[in-house]
Design a protein around this motif. Structure first.
Motif, PDB file in Angstrom:
ATOM      1  N   GLY A 257     -14.338  10.642  -7.239  1.00  0.00           N
ATOM      2  CA  GLY A 257     -14.469  11.915  -7.928  1.00  0.00           C
ATOM      3  C   GLY A 257     -13.222  12.265  -8.721  1.00  0.00           C
ATOM      4  O   GLY A 257     -13.310  12.814  -9.830  1.00  0.00           O
ATOM      5  N   ALA A 258     -12.036  11.946  -8.168  1.00  0.00           N
ATOM      6  CA  ALA A 258     -10.790  12.208  -8.885  1.00  0.00           C
ATOM      7  C   ALA A 258     -10.712  11.362 -10.152  1.00  0.00           C
ATOM      8  O   ALA A 258     -10.242  11.828 -11.200  1.00  0.00           O
ATOM      9  N   ILE A 259     -11.177  10.128 -10.080  1.00  0.00           N
ATOM     10  CA  ILE A 259     -11.197   9.262 -11.266  1.00  0.00           C
ATOM     11  C   ILE A 259     -12.122   9.827 -12.331  1.00  0.00           C
ATOM     12  O   ILE A 259     -11.805   9.860 -13.513  1.00  0.00           O
ATOM     13  N   ASP A 260     -13.286  10.307 -11.901  1.00  0.00           N
ATOM     14  CA  ASP A 260     -14.260  10.853 -12.857  1.00  0.00           C
ATOM     15  C   ASP A 260     -13.748  12.094 -13.560  1.00  0.00           C
ATOM     16  O   ASP A 260     -14.227  12.427 -14.657  1.00  0.00           O
ATOM     17  N   GLU A 261     -12.790  12.807 -12.963  1.00  0.00           N
ATOM     18  CA  GLU A 261     -12.260  14.020 -13.581  1.00  0.00           C
ATOM     19  C   GLU A 261     -11.292  13.733 -14.726  1.00  0.00           C
ATOM     20  O   GLU A 261     -10.998  14.627 -15.519  1.00  0.00           O
ATOM     21  N   VAL A 262     -10.779  12.504 -14.805  1.00  0.00           N
ATOM     22  CA  VAL A 262      -9.806  12.175 -15.849  1.00  0.00           C
ATOM     23  C   VAL A 262     -10.519  12.095 -17.199  1.00  0.00           C
ATOM     24  O   VAL A 262     -11.487  11.356 -17.334  1.00  0.00           O
TER      25      VAL A 262
ATOM     26  N   ALA B 178       0.841  -1.198   0.000  1.00  0.00           N
ATOM     27  CA  ALA B 178       0.000   0.000   0.000  1.00  0.00           C
ATOM     28  C   ALA B 178       0.874   1.246   0.000  1.00  0.00           C
ATOM     29  O   ALA B 178       1.992   1.250   0.525  1.00  0.00           O
ATOM     30  N   THR B 179       0.346   2.312  -0.593  1.00  0.00           N
ATOM     31  CA  THR B 179       1.038   3.596  -0.602  1.00  0.00           C
ATOM     32  C   THR B 179       0.057   4.692  -0.203  1.00  0.00           C
ATOM     33  O   THR B 179      -1.143   4.436  -0.032  1.00  0.00           O
ATOM     34  N   SER B 180       0.551   5.899  -0.041  1.00  0.00           N
ATOM     35  CA  SER B 180      -0.260   7.000   0.480  1.00  0.00           C
ATOM     36  C   SER B 180      -0.588   8.010  -0.603  1.00  0.00           C
ATOM     37  O   SER B 180       0.216   8.274  -1.498  1.00  0.00           O
ATOM     38  N   PHE B 181      -1.798   8.599  -0.479  1.00  0.00           N
ATOM     39  CA  PHE B 181      -2.280   9.586  -1.435  1.00  0.00           C
ATOM     40  C   PHE B 181      -2.866  10.773  -0.691  1.00  0.00           C
ATOM     41  O   PHE B 181      -3.213  10.685   0.488  1.00  0.00           O
ATOM     42  N   ILE B 182      -2.991  11.884  -1.419  1.00  0.00           N
ATOM     43  CA  ILE B 182      -3.671  13.057  -0.892  1.00  0.00           C
ATOM     44  C   ILE B 182      -4.313  13.786  -2.067  1.00  0.00           C
ATOM     45  O   ILE B 182      -3.744  13.828  -3.173  1.00  0.00           O
ATOM     46  N   HIS B 183      -5.501  14.326  -1.864  1.00  0.00           N
ATOM     47  CA  HIS B 183      -6.200  15.072  -2.917  1.00  0.00           C
ATOM     48  C   HIS B 183      -5.527  16.422  -3.112  1.00  0.00           C
ATOM     49  O   HIS B 183      -5.000  17.019  -2.166  1.00  0.00           O
TER      50      HIS B 183
END
Length: 308
Positions: free
Chosen positions: A298-303, A205-210
């Motif tokens: 939501g981030a996926i939908d923006e692509v 696993a890795t880390s993400f931030i919006h």
């Protein structure tokens, strides 16, 4: 009202930070090489930050309550900034990266993977050997980037001349075309087209931030008084398989995988080693992180999707 200088600030979450600070009533100035006009009400200074004389000339007699440095990648850039901004700012916030923890790029070499999220105390760049020259070099871009950030942090942390914060940011996602690395788009495009995604056999696993959360974090860090390294990551470390499943749920088709061998290159965010971030320090200091699971769809939908 604070007087804030953002070094960089012409794209992605740096641009959002500039807008948010201005809307909060701060007096905001950006300094870059002239790439893109700043928002209305924001002063722009043009200079190459590597050129110490030009940087001093652009700044003139200005000083600031806070400098937020978005584009410090080398110890040479850090050394120039340290000299130029000594006596000019009451606080210096540098955007660093979680890649400083990457076992594959640390000078000591890879260690046995430890699945426990890394805390800020697990890496003190000031204790690492200083680069022999102003710029780092290495066998591959990932090493150069990570070591450059580590060495830049070390320059600021050794014998500090102003209160200093290094924000070790998780992988930043969201914003559609504004997310210029194309890493999330890689998954949207491949899964949408039915193309296999290259992954490790047992990815960590890795880390993400919006990107909006990252801008908010930098704004918060600029207003606080703590110093030293601080991790910035949304709650909920996620591996590449879970990321693909989230993309597949929005695309309406199942992902296909191709497992790569040990040491082989894989898709972005597929890691054969552990270094997800512990965000406990920032949380204890009062920053309220969101959850990856809440903002990722939501981030996926923006692509943008390919036509056809």
């Amino acid at each position: 009202m604070k007087r804030i200088l953002v070094v960089g600030g012409s794209r992605y979450f740096g641009k959002t930070l500039v807008t948010r600070a201005r809307e909060a009533g701060d007096e905001v100035t950006v300094l870059n090489r002239g790439s893109g006009a700043p928002p209305r009400g924001v002063e722009r200074l043009v200079a190459d930050r590597d050129d110490e004389e030009a940087l001093r000339a652009a700044l003139g007699g200005r000083d600031f309550d806070v400098v937020v440095d978005q584009v410090c990648y080398t110890p040479l850039q850090a050394a120039v900034a340290r000299r130029v901004f000594a006596g000019r700012t009451g606080r210096y916030v540098m955007t660093s990266t979680m890649e400083v923890y990457d076992p594959a790029t640390l000078p000591a070499g890879p260690a046995d993977p430890d699945p426990v999220p890394v805390t800020e105390a697990s890496l003190d760049p000031a204790r690492l050997p200083l680069a022999a020259a102003g710029r780092t070099s290495g066998p591959r871009p990932a090493y150069v980037y990570a070591e450059g950030k580590r060495q830049a942090e070390a320059v600021f942390l050794r014998d500090p001349v102003f209160p200093y914060v290094s924000v070790r940011a998780a992988h930043v996602l969201g914003g559609g075309p504004a997310e210029f690395t194309g890493r999330l788009a890689h998954y949207v495009e491949r899964i949408g087209a039915g193309t296999p995604v290259d992954v490790h056999e047992a990815p960590y696993a890795t880390s993400f931030i919006h990107h909006h959360e990252m801008a908010g974090f930098l704004q918060w860090a600029a207003d606080e008084t703590f110093t030293g390294p601080v991790n910035a990551a949304s709650h909920g470390a996620t591996d590449v398989i879970a990321l693909c499943e989230a993309v597949a749920a929005r695309a309406g088709r199942r992902p296909r995988y191709r497992v790569v061998g040990p040491g082989a290159a894989a898709s972005p965010f597929s890691f054969d080693r552990a270094y997800a971030l512990d965000n406990g320090r920032a949380s204890a200091l009062g920053f309220g992180f969101g959850r990856v699971a809440d903002w990722l769809p939501g981030a996926i939908d923006e692509v943008p999707r390919a036509a056809g």
